[in-house]
Design a protein around this motif. Sequence first.
Motif, PDB file in Angstrom:
ATOM      1  N   TRP A  72     -28.454  39.500  -9.717  1.00 35.42           N
ATOM      2  CA  TRP A  72     -28.545  38.867  -8.395  1.00 35.42           C
ATOM      3  C   TRP A  72     -29.991  38.680  -7.963  1.00 35.42           C
ATOM      4  CZ3 TRP A  72     -24.303  42.061  -5.422  1.00 35.42           C
ATOM      5  CH2 TRP A  72     -23.052  41.748  -5.945  1.00 35.42           C
ATOM      6  N   GLU A  86     -25.806  32.113  -0.655  1.00 32.71           N
ATOM      7  CA  GLU A  86     -25.121  30.994  -1.307  1.00 32.71           C
ATOM      8  C   GLU A  86     -25.330  31.026  -2.822  1.00 32.71           C
ATOM      9  OE1 GLU A  86     -25.196  27.481   2.036  1.00 32.71           O
ATOM     10  OE2 GLU A  86     -27.118  28.094   1.136  1.00 32.71           O
ATOM     11  N   LEU A  89     -23.049  33.798  -4.218  1.00 30.35           N
ATOM     12  CA  LEU A  89     -21.652  33.349  -4.184  1.00 30.35           C
ATOM     13  C   LEU A  89     -21.376  32.303  -5.255  1.00 30.35           C
ATOM     14  CD1 LEU A  89     -20.976  33.142  -0.352  1.00 30.35           C
ATOM     15  CD2 LEU A  89     -19.938  34.723  -1.984  1.00 30.35           C
ATOM     16  N   SER A  90     -22.290  31.379  -5.409  1.00 31.25           N
ATOM     17  CA  SER A  90     -22.131  30.345  -6.424  1.00 31.25           C
ATOM     18  C   SER A  90     -22.114  30.949  -7.827  1.00 31.25           C
ATOM     19  CB  SER A  90     -23.262  29.318  -6.297  1.00 31.25           C
ATOM     20  OG  SER A  90     -23.173  28.366  -7.326  1.00 31.25           O
ATOM     21  N   GLU A  92     -21.390  34.093  -8.688  1.00 34.21           N
ATOM     22  CA  GLU A  92     -20.199  34.922  -8.892  1.00 34.21           C
ATOM     23  C   GLU A  92     -18.939  34.077  -9.031  1.00 34.21           C
ATOM     24  OE1 GLU A  92     -19.774  38.137  -9.614  1.00 34.21           O
ATOM     25  OE2 GLU A  92     -21.944  38.362  -9.628  1.00 34.21           O
ATOM     26  N   ALA A  93     -18.874  32.942  -8.327  1.00 34.80           N
ATOM     27  CA  ALA A  93     -17.716  32.061  -8.456  1.00 34.80           C
ATOM     28  C   ALA A  93     -17.585  31.546  -9.883  1.00 34.80           C
ATOM     29  CB  ALA A  93     -17.833  30.894  -7.478  1.00 34.80           C
ATOM     30  N   HIS A  96     -18.048  35.534 -12.312  1.00 38.89           N
ATOM     31  CA  HIS A  96     -17.470  36.820 -11.912  1.00 38.89           C
ATOM     32  C   HIS A  96     -16.646  37.442 -13.037  1.00 38.89           C
ATOM     33  CE1 HIS A  96     -16.082  39.941  -9.276  1.00 38.89           C
ATOM     34  NE2 HIS A  96     -14.854  39.722  -9.688  1.00 38.89           N
ATOM     35  N   ILE A 132     -25.330  42.782  -0.053  1.00 39.86           N
ATOM     36  CA  ILE A 132     -24.671  41.522   0.293  1.00 39.86           C
ATOM     37  C   ILE A 132     -24.817  41.235   1.785  1.00 39.86           C
ATOM     38  CG2 ILE A 132     -22.411  40.372   0.449  1.00 39.86           C
ATOM     39  CD1 ILE A 132     -21.725  41.881  -2.223  1.00 39.86           C
TER      40      ILE A 132
END
Length: 144
Positions: A72, A86, A89-90, A92-93, A96, A132
């Motif tokens: 991260w 963002e 999140l991007s 991990e989407a 993940h 986070i």
Amino acid sequence: MPRTDRSDERRAELLPIIAGAFAELGYRRATTAELAQRCGVQETILYRLWTDKKAMFLAAIGYVFDISMAIWTDITSTSADASPAEQVLSYEAEHHGELGLYRILFAGLNEFDDPEIRAALRTTYRRLARWIEERVVEHRLREP
């Protein structure tokens, strides 16, 4: 002349292998014999580096946090139009569970009766949540 203590280096070298085994097998099914075999060492080497299997598992829980933070931090260190929240999140989407290491945390939940494992999980989840949360706050401050 005494030998240089390389224990920390050796732990760092073997921990990804041990973590992978715990992720695949869980805590109970991963025997020290299996861990040693995967590491290509004798069990006695593992016991010189960690006191017991639980200590290896606790180290693996910490490894999940460390590897998550490394990834991260790396992806958020580049300047981008997207906020760090963002970007994470991007990432991990798309990725993940790719390494399978989160299974270590889930395996730990099965051992929640053990106070040391429970404490390690609590610490790890709190540290992840705090990191986070900080990124979300930064994101909200960026919004117009």
